[in-house]
Design a protein around this motif. Structure first.
Motif, short mmCIF file in Angstrom:
data_model
loop_
_atom_site.label_atom_id
_atom_site.label_comp_id
_atom_site.label_asym_id
_atom_site.label_seq_id
_atom_site.Cartn_x
_atom_site.Cartn_y
_atom_site.Cartn_z
N ASP A 48 0.86 -1.14 -0.02
CA ASP A 48 0.18 -0.02 0.06
C ASP A 48 0.86 1.18 -0.13
N LYS A 49 2.04 1.24 0.60
CA LYS A 49 3.10 2.36 1.00
C LYS A 49 3.52 2.40 -0.42
N ILE A 50 3.74 1.59 -1.06
CA ILE A 50 4.56 1.71 -2.22
C ILE A 50 3.70 2.48 -3.39
N ILE A 51 2.54 1.70 -3.42
CA ILE A 51 1.51 2.56 -4.25
C ILE A 51 1.04 3.71 -4.13
N GLU A 52 1.04 4.17 -3.04
CA GLU A 52 0.92 5.53 -2.51
C GLU A 52 2.28 6.65 -3.11
N GLU A 53 3.36 6.09 -2.80
CA GLU A 53 4.59 6.61 -3.06
C GLU A 53 4.54 6.73 -4.65
N ILE A 54 4.20 5.58 -5.32
CA ILE A 54 4.24 5.83 -6.90
C ILE A 54 3.02 6.72 -7.26
N ARG A 55 1.99 7.05 -6.44
CA ARG A 55 1.03 7.67 -7.00
C ARG A 55 1.42 9.17 -6.83
N ASN A 56 2.39 9.42 -5.84
CA ASN A 56 2.89 10.79 -5.39
C ASN A 56 3.87 11.16 -6.43
N THR A 62 15.82 -5.14 -1.36
CA THR A 62 15.39 -6.20 -1.90
C THR A 62 13.96 -6.69 -1.55
N ALA A 63 13.37 -5.92 -0.34
CA ALA A 63 12.09 -6.15 0.08
C ALA A 63 11.16 -5.37 -0.84
N ILE A 64 11.89 -4.25 -1.40
CA ILE A 64 10.83 -3.46 -2.26
C ILE A 64 10.79 -3.94 -3.76
N GLU A 65 11.99 -4.70 -3.97
CA GLU A 65 12.05 -5.38 -5.36
C GLU A 65 11.04 -6.51 -5.26
N ASN A 66 10.78 -7.32 -4.42
CA ASN A 66 10.05 -8.34 -4.05
C ASN A 66 8.48 -8.08 -4.00
N ASN A 67 8.22 -6.95 -3.54
CA ASN A 67 6.92 -6.39 -3.32
C ASN A 67 6.59 -5.82 -4.64
N ILE A 68 7.46 -4.93 -5.39
CA ILE A 68 6.96 -4.43 -6.72
C ILE A 68 6.89 -5.83 -7.69
N ARG A 128 3.68 -6.04 -9.82
CA ARG A 128 3.35 -6.12 -11.40
C ARG A 128 2.81 -7.50 -11.93
N GLU A 129 3.10 -8.75 -11.10
CA GLU A 129 2.36 -10.05 -11.54
C GLU A 129 0.97 -9.85 -10.99
N ASN A 130 0.58 -9.06 -10.24
CA ASN A 130 -0.90 -8.88 -10.23
C ASN A 130 -1.49 -7.90 -10.79
N LYS A 131 -0.58 -7.20 -11.85
CA LYS A 131 -1.24 -6.25 -12.69
C LYS A 131 -1.85 -4.94 -12.09
N ILE A 132 -1.16 -4.57 -10.90
CA ILE A 132 -1.33 -3.48 -10.15
C ILE A 132 -0.76 -2.38 -10.58
N ILE A 133 0.54 -2.62 -10.88
CA ILE A 133 1.59 -1.38 -11.54
C ILE A 133 2.27 -1.92 -12.73
N GLU A 134 2.79 -1.13 -13.44
CA GLU A 134 3.57 -1.63 -14.42
C GLU A 134 4.62 -0.31 -14.96
N ARG A 135 5.93 -0.81 -15.42
CA ARG A 135 6.99 -0.01 -15.64
C ARG A 135 6.89 0.58 -17.11
#
Length: 75
Positions: free
Chosen positions: A19-27, A45-51, A55-62
């Motif tokens: 949730d925090k990662i998504i919020e920061e990406i929105r900002n 490493t934890a950031i990479e795993n969460n991302i 990505r696998e769940n199609k919530i974010i994309e690069r």
């Protein structure tokens, strides 16, 4: 005494790291893994795993490359 403690916690949902990662990406869609690591307070490493999971769940994309690209929220 115990009832008060339980009552205070019920209904308060703690934000997950995802949730925090998504919020920061929105900002800031240009935020880097290193910046996310510092802001959220977990390892890169934890950031990479969460991302990866986001990505696998199609919530974010690069969009674009690692250096010049940005994050897009799909949901």
């Amino acid at each position: 005494m115990i009832g008060n403690k339980v009552g205070n916690k019920v209904g308060k949902k703690k934000k997950t790291n995802r949730d925090k990662i998504i919020e920061e990406i929105r900002n800031n869609p240009n935020v880097t893994n290193k910046q996310l690591s510092i802001i959220i307070g977990i390892s890169e490493t934890a950031i990479e795993n969460n991302i990866r999971i986001l990505r696998e769940n199609k919530i974010i994309e690069r969009i674009g490359s690692k250096k010049t690209g940005f994050w897009k929220i799909i949901e």
